[in-house]
Scaffold this active site. Structure first.
Site, PDB file in Angstrom:
ATOM      1  N   TYR A  93      -1.855   0.133  10.199  1.00  0.00           N
ATOM      2  CA  TYR A  93      -2.134  -0.647   8.786  1.00  0.00           C
ATOM      3  C   TYR A  93      -0.879  -0.679   8.199  1.00  0.00           C
ATOM      4  CZ  TYR A  93      -3.839  -1.182   4.157  1.00  0.00           C
ATOM      5  OH  TYR A  93      -3.796  -1.606   2.626  1.00  0.00           O
ATOM      6  N   THR A  97       0.907  -1.267   0.023  1.00  0.00           N
ATOM      7  CA  THR A  97      -0.074   0.052  -0.003  1.00  0.00           C
ATOM      8  C   THR A  97       0.871   1.260   0.119  1.00  0.00           C
ATOM      9  OG1 THR A  97      -1.387   1.112   1.414  1.00  0.00           O
ATOM     10  CG2 THR A  97      -0.230  -0.297   2.527  1.00  0.00           C
TER      11      THR A  97
END
Ligand code: UFG
Length: 330
Positions: free
Chosen positions: A141, A117
């Site tokens: 995350y 990501t």
């Protein structure tokens, strides 16, 4: 030779499965259906319902199907949720990925493609951000994903496994043929929220901050269409099969749109003028993040096909209408 797709019943994974089947690949999907939908997996692919961290299950599945490549999508993906439940994120995204990698090594799986990501960059010092910029994730995350990148590097060094890490920017849109799309009901992503608002499924929506150092004050993001992203994975698989080196690559269009520009586009494309409230900044949002994509173009030979914001919004809108019709009927 079969490809294992974890999270293949989910948003991006289900687009990948379609892409693989169209290319004539044999596909096994492993998904615990926590956010994915059984109906997103076509009959031509085998669906195994279970966790990717379940080693006895995964070992059996790899051995039985002679898995040559793993494309690993399954993950928890909501940044604010990771802030309140970091250990849940480290368990699912990091510890279970370690278990999956262990099975891959034990069974001599050759190729591994990992969904990473843009969150690994945190707030980038300059845009477009290249893969060699410093990695300073600001959320659990982002960190949970970055740790898997490191595990992959070390594992590939020690064992006979090669990998491609793809760092996704803001994934949006849906299958151009309307077969699948973003189906998670409590999605927080901008385009999904906006088309739901246009459809009257929400009374209105908020813009989180218009005081950023950007041209119109709202945050700038690089929205990549989901089929284009699936195509980048096909290119990555071919790269590995052709003997290509381990690789870490951004997936984005090298072009940013502001939140206000996106909302204007959604209003224009849907023909609905909905309520938008300007509110304060959402914690953890970088002001601007746009992908440098030269590496994907040059090494993977990837070229965008669906890089038109109107088209992306239209696809998201059409998919949302379909979900709404299903809900109304069911
Ligand atoms: N936004 C709003 N209102 C909303 C929803 C979003 O104003 O109702 C804004 C956000 O504040 C942000 C932009 O729209 O400025 C995009 O937000 P999203 O939630 O759609 O996506 P993010 O940029 O937060 O997240 C994406 C990926 C993550 C990744 C992150 C890295 O979805 O997986 O980029 O920057 F970690």
């Amino acid at each position: 030779m079969t490809v294992l797709v974890t999270g293949g019943a989910g948003y991006i994974g289900s687009h990948m499965v379609l892409e693989l089947l169209e290319a004539g690949e044999k596909v096994v999907v492993l998904d615990n259906l926590s956010t994915g939908r059984r109906s997103a997996v076509p009959n031509e692919a085998e669906l195994v319902v279970g966790d990717f961290g379940d080693q006895p299950l995964v070992s059996g599945l790899i051995a039985r199907n002679k898995i040559e490549a793993i494309i690993h999508f399954a993950a928890k993906i909501v940044v604010p949720e990771s802030v309140v439940d970091p250990l849940g994120y480290y368990l699912n995204n990091t510890a279970s990925a370690r278990a999956l990698l262990d099975c891959a090594v034990k069974h001599k799986v050759k190729h591994f493609i990992f969904s990473s990501t843009a969150a690994v960059y945190g707030e980038p010092e300059k845009n477009p951000v290249s893969e060699d910029e410093s990695l300073k994730p600001v959320s659990p995350y982002g960190r949970s994903k970055l740790m898997v990148e490191w595990m992959l590097q070390d594992t590939a060094f020690a064992h006979d496994l090669r990998y491609v890490v793809l760092r996704y920017f803001n994934v949006a849109g849906a299958d151009p043929k309307g077969r699948t799309g973003q189906s998670f009901p409590n999605a927080t992503h901008l385009i999904k929220v906006a088309v739901q608002t246009a459809l009257g499924m929400r009374p209105g929506m908020e813009v989180f901050g218009t005081d950023y150092p950007t041209p119109d004050g709202s945050c700038l993001r690089d929205y990549i269409q989901v089929t284009d992203l699936a195509r980048a994975h096909m290119a990555a698989l071919n790269h590995l099969r052709d003997g290509g080196e381990n690789l870490t690559c951004n997936c984005g269009y090298e072009r940013g749109y502001s939140v206000l520009e996106v909302l204007e586009t959604v209003k224009r494309v849907t023909g609905v003028d909905f309520d938008v409230k300007i509110s304060g900044r959402r914690p953890g949002d970088p002001a601007a993040i746009v992908a440098a994509n030269q590496r994907a173009r040059e090494i993977l030979g990837w070229e965008p096909v669906h890089d038109d914001l109107d088209e992306i919004v239209r696809q998201a809108y059409e998919w949302e209408k379909k979900l709404l019709a299903e809900k109304t009927a069911g």
